[in-house]
Design an enzyme around this catalytic site. Sequence first.
Site, PDB file in Angstrom:
ATOM      1  N   ASP A 225       0.822  -1.210   0.000  1.00 26.87           N
ATOM      2  CA  ASP A 225       0.000   0.000   0.000  1.00 26.87           C
ATOM      3  C   ASP A 225       0.856   1.259   0.000  1.00 26.87           C
ATOM      4  O   ASP A 225       0.610   2.198  -0.766  1.00 26.87           O
ATOM      5  CB  ASP A 225      -0.917  -0.023   1.225  1.00 26.87           C
ATOM      6  CG  ASP A 225      -2.309   0.487   0.903  1.00 26.87           C
ATOM      7  OD1 ASP A 225      -2.648   0.582  -0.296  1.00 26.87           O
ATOM      8  OD2 ASP A 225      -3.079   0.786   1.833  1.00 26.87           O
TER       9      ASP A 225
ATOM     10  N   ASP B 191      -8.648  -2.557   2.446  1.00 30.54           N
ATOM     11  CA  ASP B 191      -8.456  -1.872   3.722  1.00 30.54           C
ATOM     12  C   ASP B 191      -9.435  -2.358   4.782  1.00 30.54           C
ATOM     13  O   ASP B 191      -9.300  -2.011   5.959  1.00 30.54           O
ATOM     14  CB  ASP B 191      -8.605  -0.362   3.531  1.00 30.54           C
ATOM     15  CG  ASP B 191      -7.585   0.186   2.552  1.00 30.54           C
ATOM     16  OD1 ASP B 191      -6.485  -0.385   2.482  1.00 30.54           O
ATOM     17  OD2 ASP B 191      -7.893   1.162   1.835  1.00 30.54           O
TER      18      ASP B 191
END
Length: 534
Positions: free
Chosen positions: A387, A439
Site C-alpha cells: 500500500d 483496507d
Amino acid sequence: MATDHRVSLLPFAAALLVLLLAGGAAADDASSSDDAGTSRTPGCSNKFQLVKVKNWVNGTEGTTVVGLSAKFGAPLPRDIHEAKKSFAVLANPIDCCSNLTSKLTSSVALATRGECAFTEKANTAQAGGATGLLVINDNEELYKMVCGENDTSINVTIPVVMIPQSAGKMLKNFLHHGASVEVQLYSPNRPTVDLSACFLWIMAVGTIVCASLWTEFVTCEQVDERYNQLTRKDGPDTGTNYREDKEIFEISAKGAIVFIIVASVFLLLLFYFMSSWFVWVLIVLFCIGGIEGMHVCLVTLLARIFNDCGRKTVQLPFLGEILILSVGIVPFCVVFAILWAVYRHASFAWIGQDVLGICLMITVLQMARLPNIKVASALLSAAFVYDVFWVFISPLIFNESVMIAVARGDNTGESIPMLLRIPRFFDPWGGYDMIGFGDIIFPGLLVAFSYRFDRATRKGVLNGYFLWLIVGYAVGLFITYLALFLMDGQGQPALLYLVPCTLGVIVILGWLRGELHELWNYGKSRAENLVNEP
C-alpha cells in the site's frame, strides 16, 4: 442430509477483488494541496484552491464548472453572495499574450493556454481592464499555474483560474455564436468535520464486526475447543437438521507473499492498460462476486429468521438437492446486481455498490481465514509495504501514484467498483469518501481470527483480543481520515495506519500477557495435539 450446493464462483471473484486493494481510504476529485513548492517571488505565494465557475448563457444557468486558482492573483470570495457576476469576453488574440483589441472593461477574459507565461497572460488581461481571467487548459486536468523562473515581482490584482478544456470549449463556442455569457467565481470552504466520512467509518467497522460474529450468531455455529473448528448447532433452535458443507480457505505465509507479488503485477497491468473494456471486466467480476455474497448472506439470514425455510428442499438436475429458499433468492440477487450495473452512474448507485460490496466482504471473511499470527504478520506486513509503495513511492518511478490512478479509473468516467463509497452530502464540492475493500478485508481477517481464538480459549471480553482489535481498527481508520484532512484530500494508504493499530495491538498484548508464542503457532500446535491424541 440436504446440502446447499452453491456454484463456487466466490473464490475466483473474491481473489481478484482483494488483489485490487483499491488504494487510499479517500481522495478528492481534484486536490487543492500545494505540492508545487513555495515560491519566493513576491506576489506569487497563494495557495491553490478549487474554484466554482457558475455561468449563464443568455440568462439561462448552465452547469457549474470546477476550476483551479493560480499561485498568483487576487483571492476569490468564499461566499457566493460576495461573488459578483461579470460578462465573459474572448481575448483577442485568444492566447492573451500581446496587446488586446477586444474590450475587456469590467469583464472576465477567456483565453487559451500556451504561447507565453501565465503571469504574462494575467498582466495583459489586467491591463485591458478585465476583472478576472479564465485560462482554458489543453486537456481535462486542472494544471497548477505558477510563476515563471524569470518573474522577479508579480503585481496581478485580478483572480486567475484554470478550467478544463471541455468547459472552456463550450463557453468559447457560445461566445463565438454571439451569445451573452455571464460568470461568477467563488471558492467555498469545505466543512471541518466530514459527516459522510463518519458514516463510512461506521460501515467499515460494522462490516468487520458483523463478519467476525456472523458464523456464531447468524449461521449458529460454535467453536469446538478440542478440534479448533466451527461446527453447526443442530436442533430445533436453529431450524436446520443438516450440516452445511463450507468452503474454507486457510491462508499460508508463503501464499501471502505470493499473493502480494501477484497483486503488484495485476496493479501494473491495470495502470498501463486501463481501458473501458478492462473496467467492464472488473465490473462483471464485481457483480458475480456481489451476487454470490448477497445470496449467501440472504439465505443464511432468512433461514435463521424463518425456520421452515431452512428445511424445505428441491431436487434439480446437475445440482442435486438444494434449498427452495436458495433457488428463490438467486433471481433477486441477479436483478439487484444488473440494476446496479445499468444505473451505476446515477446519484443513488453508491447504495447498491455498498450493499453488494459489504455482502461480498462478509462472505470472503467467512471463506478465507488466518490460522495464526505468524501468517497474519506475513500477510499484513506485505500488504503494508504494498500500500505504501504504490501510493507514496510509485510517483518517483512512474511520475504519478499508481494506486490512485487505478482507483480513479479511465478517462471515460468508468471507475473500479471494488470500494465502499458515500457521497459528501454536506460538502459544497460534492464528491465521494471511499475506502478500498483491501483496507477492510486484510485487517478483518486478523480481527476474525482474534474472535475465533478468544472463543476457543474461553477468554472474556476484556481479557481477550477481539474487542481491542476492533478498537484498534476504529482508531486506525480515524487516524487515516485525520491524515486525509491534514493532507488536503491527498489519497492515503490506509494500511499504513491500520496495520500498526491491529497487528501491532495483538502482538503487544500477546507479549504482555505471555501468550505470543501460542498466538504465533496457534493452528500448528493444536493440529499436532490432535494427531497425537489416541
